[in-house]
Design an enzyme around this catalytic site. Sequence first.
Site, mmCIF file in Angstrom:
data_model
loop_
_atom_site.group_PDB
_atom_site.id
_atom_site.type_symbol
_atom_site.label_atom_id
_atom_site.label_comp_id
_atom_site.label_asym_id
_atom_site.label_seq_id
_atom_site.Cartn_x
_atom_site.Cartn_y
_atom_site.Cartn_z
ATOM 1 N N LYS A 1 0.800 -1.220 0.000
ATOM 2 C CA LYS A 1 0.000 0.000 0.000
ATOM 3 C C LYS A 1 0.835 1.275 0.000
ATOM 4 O O LYS A 1 0.317 2.348 -0.298
ATOM 5 C CB LYS A 1 -0.945 -0.019 1.198
HETATM 6 C C1 LIG Z 1 -3.552 -6.904 3.897
HETATM 7 C C2 LIG Z 1 -4.235 -6.515 2.640
HETATM 8 N N1 LIG Z 1 -4.443 -7.450 1.713
HETATM 9 C C3 LIG Z 1 -5.083 -7.174 0.563
HETATM 10 C C4 LIG Z 1 -5.570 -5.905 0.291
HETATM 11 C C5 LIG Z 1 -6.296 -5.674 -1.005
HETATM 12 O O1 LIG Z 1 -5.569 -4.864 -1.917
HETATM 13 P P1 LIG Z 1 -6.320 -3.866 -2.873
HETATM 14 O O2 LIG Z 1 -6.973 -2.825 -1.971
HETATM 15 O O3 LIG Z 1 -5.301 -3.250 -3.750
HETATM 16 O O4 LIG Z 1 -7.362 -4.604 -3.624
HETATM 17 C C6 LIG Z 1 -5.357 -4.899 1.224
HETATM 18 C C7 LIG Z 1 -5.886 -3.549 1.001
HETATM 19 O O5 LIG Z 1 -6.957 -3.163 1.371
HETATM 20 C C8 LIG Z 1 -4.686 -5.197 2.431
HETATM 21 O O6 LIG Z 1 -4.464 -4.260 3.356
#
Ligand SMILES: Cc1ncc(COP(=O)(O)O)c(C=O)c1O
Length: 326
Positions: A44
């Site tokens: 992120k």
């Molecule tokens: C630990 C974790 N895994 C997966 C995701 C999913 O990623 P994305 O928001 O890019 O779909 C997030 C984000 O919200 C996350 O913090």
Amino acid sequence: MQYAKNILETIGNTPLVKINKLTADLPCLVLSKYETFNPGNSVKDRMALQMIEDAEADGRLKPGGTIIEGTSGNTGMGLALAAIVKGYKCIFVISDKQSKEKMDILRAVGAEVVVCPTDVEPEDPRSYYSVSKRLGEETPNSWYVNQYDNPSNTKAHYQSTGPEIWKQTEGKITHFVVGVGTGGTISGVGKYLKEQNPDIKIWGIDTYGSVFKKYHETGIFDEKEIYPYVTEGIGEDILPENVNFDVIDGFTKVTDKDAAVYTQLLAKEEGMFLGNSAGAAIKGLLQLKEHFTKDDVVVVLFHDHGSRYVGKMFNDDWMRKMGYIE
Ligand SMILES: Cc1ncc(COP(=O)(O)O)c(C=O)c1O
């Protein structure tokens, strides 16, 4: 001398690491895009910095401003690191099902954290969507990030994560597998990879209790699919604008128990101490076994670090209490 001018310059260019034991029954090469090497320990950081820089560029975020966001922790960490370097304040709204470690970590990097109930409708004034929006309206010189609908989220992955994976695999990648929350990762990486080679298959990992899989297959937003679940970071009860269903070939759902058990297995079998959505992603990838053949190169993206889950998936008392282990 070789050094980064500040911590933000270390974001990206993460390694690709082969998975060995857990994927021994698969015919193909399985590589993980190992995002915990980012300074905030998650993928992120990439989109947090992109969202801030785009908001600075068009004046939504002004000097000395306050950044407001609803975040399950990782986006908050990325935003907080950038805010420290660039001189902004942060207020983060988080739901009460998130691990305590995630809240403490956000406070450690100087953010104010507001905790909201999980089990209310998104439209409910107490929900974390509503509280983030209200704080954005009430706080002077503030900017509400909205990672769900902010196009800079997908753009970050289109411009960095996708090209890195393409280059690191020398264009040999055949499948990309990743958990879906806001959709930024799958949509940005998926779009970039399909532009290079339209035959690359893009698979999303979803949870039971989330709307994505059914919506992708039927076009129906089915409220009956929505119920509380334990897996952190993936699945939604809304359709974020960052989920581009056109670049996604399919979803597979992973149970809370399997996601938790496989989070432990990644640490114990591969030495990969990762978050709960990594457990879901590797289990989902194993569920897709029949889609892979000998020459395939499958890349799975691991979002965040195990340290944020020591009170839950890495605590055997909690695992027993949940009925996930004997
Ligand atoms: C630990 C974790 N895994 C997966 C995701 C999913 O990623 P994305 O928001 O890019 O779909 C997030 C984000 O919200 C996350 O913090």
